[in-house]
Write a protein that holds these residues in place. Structure first.
Motif, PDB file in Angstrom:
ATOM      1  N   GLY A  53       8.953   2.255   1.982  1.00 14.88           N
ATOM      2  CA  GLY A  53       9.266   3.687   2.205  1.00 14.88           C
ATOM      3  C   GLY A  53       8.940   4.368   0.780  1.00 14.88           C
ATOM      4  N   PHE A  54       9.063   3.608  -0.174  1.00 10.86           N
ATOM      5  CA  PHE A  54       8.987   4.382  -1.600  1.00 10.86           C
ATOM      6  C   PHE A  54       7.565   4.523  -1.586  1.00 10.86           C
ATOM      7  CE2 PHE A  54       8.024   3.843  -6.000  1.00 10.86           C
ATOM      8  CZ  PHE A  54       8.924   4.905  -6.673  1.00 10.86           C
ATOM      9  N   TYR A 111       2.721  17.787  -3.179  1.00  7.34           N
ATOM     10  CA  TYR A 111       2.359  17.754  -1.760  1.00  7.34           C
ATOM     11  C   TYR A 111       2.661  19.209  -1.282  1.00  7.34           C
ATOM     12  CZ  TYR A 111       2.909  12.628  -1.965  1.00  7.34           C
ATOM     13  OH  TYR A 111       2.521  11.251  -2.160  1.00  7.34           O
ATOM     14  N   ARG A 112       1.898  19.204   0.002  1.00 10.46           N
ATOM     15  CA  ARG A 112       2.200  20.490   0.481  1.00 10.46           C
ATOM     16  C   ARG A 112       3.348  20.656   1.411  1.00 10.46           C
ATOM     17  NH1 ARG A 112      -2.862  19.415   5.021  1.00 10.46           N
ATOM     18  NH2 ARG A 112      -2.212  17.345   5.702  1.00 10.46           N
ATOM     19  N   LEU A 113       3.840  21.812   1.803  1.00  7.54           N
ATOM     20  CA  LEU A 113       4.982  22.117   2.533  1.00  7.54           C
ATOM     21  C   LEU A 113       5.340  21.271   3.967  1.00  7.54           C
ATOM     22  CD1 LEU A 113       6.007  25.671   1.927  1.00  7.54           C
ATOM     23  CD2 LEU A 113       6.823  23.715   0.635  1.00  7.54           C
ATOM     24  N   LEU A 151       4.990   7.844  -2.426  1.00  2.00           N
ATOM     25  CA  LEU A 151       4.184   7.890  -3.401  1.00  2.00           C
ATOM     26  C   LEU A 151       2.697   8.048  -3.341  1.00  2.00           C
ATOM     27  CD1 LEU A 151       4.639   7.719  -6.649  1.00  2.00           C
ATOM     28  CD2 LEU A 151       4.095   5.302  -6.711  1.00  2.00           C
ATOM     29  N   HIS A 152       2.348   7.365  -2.248  1.00  2.00           N
ATOM     30  CA  HIS A 152       0.971   7.308  -1.654  1.00  2.00           C
ATOM     31  C   HIS A 152       0.325   8.026  -0.582  1.00  2.00           C
ATOM     32  CE1 HIS A 152       0.795   3.264  -4.058  1.00  2.00           C
ATOM     33  NE2 HIS A 152       0.687   3.980  -4.977  1.00  2.00           N
ATOM     34  N   ALA A 153       0.948   9.141  -0.441  1.00  2.00           N
ATOM     35  CA  ALA A 153       0.900   9.892   0.817  1.00  2.00           C
ATOM     36  C   ALA A 153      -0.409  10.793   0.465  1.00  2.00           C
ATOM     37  CB  ALA A 153       2.277  10.876   1.187  1.00  2.00           C
TER      38      ALA A 153
END
Length: 597
Positions: free
Chosen positions: A321-322, A113-115, A326-328
């Motif tokens: 939430g988990f 993921y990006r910052l 995981l799927h962002a």
């Protein structure tokens, strides 16, 4: 998240263990039938003994019956023990394996993921940790209990109910009618407590983040004597969490009482109904115990239905939430395919605007800049001017809202992110030290480097002599080093990486005057023939720059050489003069002049 969505998300992880799951299901099928043996044996025993008593038979006549019954019951218990062991062992094995895969999967994912993902308030470290830990724990516990408790009990209940219908339709129908009523009450209980469980989830995340904040801020808290304030903040969170938990337990106890009452009504009804059939001659005496035991097998899983709903709701809430983490998919770092064999390091920025995801105020506005290869470019400005943000954009940690950033004439978006960063060395004002030895931390710059290269990098960072004074030398724990020595490790990493592009954000901020001079000499050597962008409040670093950009409130207000900008008498002149005054340059100059005379 619905139950269907939950199992759909777990399915890819469980697919690898389908043999283990099928084996457990096979054991469950066998166990669902062996669980009914006691009811059949008891019915047969009662009816047989009643016949023996009616025929005035003695104990000797009943010994074959007792032997047969004992053999069946012992054999059944042996089978149940073996099956129970297998279900628990394989269920626990499945839980452990799924826990490993889920935890590793989310770690591998968040590393992509990006910052911008981590700058959002909901994704602060403490909250993320709670979301991940609770998500893995609740998901794997539900999966384990599904195969160890839930599935076996419901399979046993289904078989018991079918046997009751087969033995007597009316008794079976009575038992069947209890199930939906019990289910409805359990569902209402779950719905009533869902909002409170979400609140508990949020409070737990805030508590974890608060504890992490206290641990990170301990020197400041103690120096300002603010222990009472932090205690008060945590107490309010604890009180809110306690009150919510007590409200959940109160609701749970009320519904449990209602369900217990429903179950007892069902048992009394079956006793009355079977007694009626016995008195009318439609049923034997043993059938009363037979149906009661089967009804007990039907209601056993229903009795634990609230536990199932508790676990399901926890799993659904924390899984939501988990799996959000995981799927962002929108947070995955953008990466192009352009990976040139050689990067010169010529950056061109045109009309770049940028706003941090968590902010509403624009951080950079209309940035136009040329950073030439083989030259040193300095960014100067007061705190909050946007200097570090600009380096974050050049390192592709963030994407600009509008405008364009080119590297060697190619848009930065088109570059392969890993290939780009392999050519960039970054030294921050505060650098992270990983658990491990000094050598392992330096090797972070180039994992394949030899010990000789590590030593050379440490020497160039003027750290080697200090390392050799440690009890274990390069194998000493890096966490034991001082702040200045840890900063030198960051510089040694950069020397070891040896990239064509270097970004320095206050690289000597944690160093004393002698160490700063030493590091300056080392950096002067590595700066040659490289693209260097430096942020510094050190006069010596700024004067050495080939081009200086002066920033204010996210804009570039001046740019040029040191001599040109200073002679203009603008903002750079004021900043430089303030730096000189802060160093008491007048007294330093007079002291040096006096010594020279």
């Amino acid at each position: 998240m619905t139950l269907f969505e939950l199992f759909r998300n777990i399915r890819p992880y469980a697919r690898s263990y389908r043999r283990l799951i099928l084996l457990t299901l096979g054991m469950t099928c066998v166990a669902s039938f062996t669980a009914q043996v006691n009811a059949w044996v008891l019915r047969y025993t009662v009816d047989s003994i009643s016949s023996l008593v009616a025929a005035h038979k003695s104990l000797i006549d009943g010994l074959p019956l007792l032997t047969t019954i004992s053999a069946i019951l012992v054999g059944t218990e042996v089978v149940n023990v073996l099956i129970g062991f297998g279900q628990k062992y394989f269920g626990e094995k499945l839980r452990i394996l799924l826990s490993r895969d889920l935890a590793q999967g989310v770690i591998e994912r968040i590393l992509t993921y990006r910052l911008a993902f981590y700058s959002v308030d909901e994704n602060q470290p403490g909250k993320l940790q709670t979301r991940i830990d609770r998500g893995v724990e609740s998901l794997t516990r539900l999966t384990q209990n599904f195969f160890i408790d839930i599935l076996p009990m419901f399979a046993s209940a289904a078989v018991a109910l079918a046997m009751m219908f087969h033995a007597n339709f009316y008794v079976g129908f009575t038992a069947f009618c209890i199930v939906p009523v019990y289910y409805y009450v359990s569902r209402a209980q779950a719905a009533r407590m869902a909002g409170s469980r979400r609140l508990i989830k949020s409070l737990r995340e805030n508590r974890s983040q608060g504890i992490l904040g206290i641990l990170e801020s301990m020197p400041v808290i103690k120096s300002f004597l603010r222990e009472d304030i932090e205690e008060s903040k945590q107490l309010s969170l604890q009180d809110a969490l306690t009150n919510t938990q007590m409200r959940i337990r109160k609701t749970s106890f009320l519904f449990d009482g209602m369900k217990s009452f429903i179950e007892q009504i069902g048992a009394v009804t079956i006793i009355l109904l079977t007694t009626y059939f016995v008195l009318t001659g439609s049923m034997s005496v043993g059938a009363i115990m037979f149906h009661l035991l089967l009804f007990n097998n039907v209601t056993a899983p229903i009795r634990r239905l609230h536990l199932l709903y508790d676990q399901m709701n926890d799993a659904l809430i924390y899984a939501e939430g988990f799996f959000d983490v995981l799927h962002a998919d929108t947070q995955v770092e953008e990466s192009g395919n352009y990976a040139p064999a050689r990067i010169k390091g010529h950056f061109t920025l045109r009309g770049v605007n940028f706003t941090y995801p968590s902010n509403t105020v624009r951080t950079l506005s209309g940035i136009d800049m040329d950073i030439e290869p083989g030259r040193i470019t300095a960014l100067v400005g007061l705190s909050g001017a946007g200097k570090s943000t600009l380096i974050n954009l050049l390192d592709k940690f963030y994407q600009p809202d509008s405008g364009e950033i080119l590297l060697d004439g190619v848009s930065l978006r088109e570059y392969d992110t890993r290939a780009l960063r392999a050519n960039i060395g970054l030294v921050l004002q505060k650098n992270h030290i990983f658990p491990g030895t000094v050598a392992e931390n330096i090797l972070y710059g180039k994992p394949s480097a030899s010990r000789g290269e590590v030593v050379d990098a440490a020497q160039r960072a003027f750290l080697h002599e200090q390392i050799m004074t440690l009890p274990q030398g390069y194998d000493s724990p890096a966490a034991n080093l001082s702040g200045g020595q840890q900063q030198k490790i960051a510089l040694a990493r950069m020397f070891l990486k040896n990239p064509p592009i270097i970004f320095l954000d206050e690289p000597t901020a944690s160093l004393d005057a002698v160490a700063t001079e030493q590091i300056k000499l080392g950096m002067d050597a590595i700066k040659k023939d490289r693209t260097v962008v430096i942020i510094s409040h050190s006069i010596s670093q700024i004067i050495d720059a080939d081009r200086i950009y002066v920033m204010r409130n996210g804009r570039i207000v001046e740019h040029g050489t040191h001599r040109h900008l200073f002679s203009n008498g603008g903002e750079y002149h004021d900043i430089f003069a303030a730096m000189a005054r802060s160093l008491n340059m007048d007294k330093i100059a007079r002291t040096l002049d006096a010594k020279a005379q």
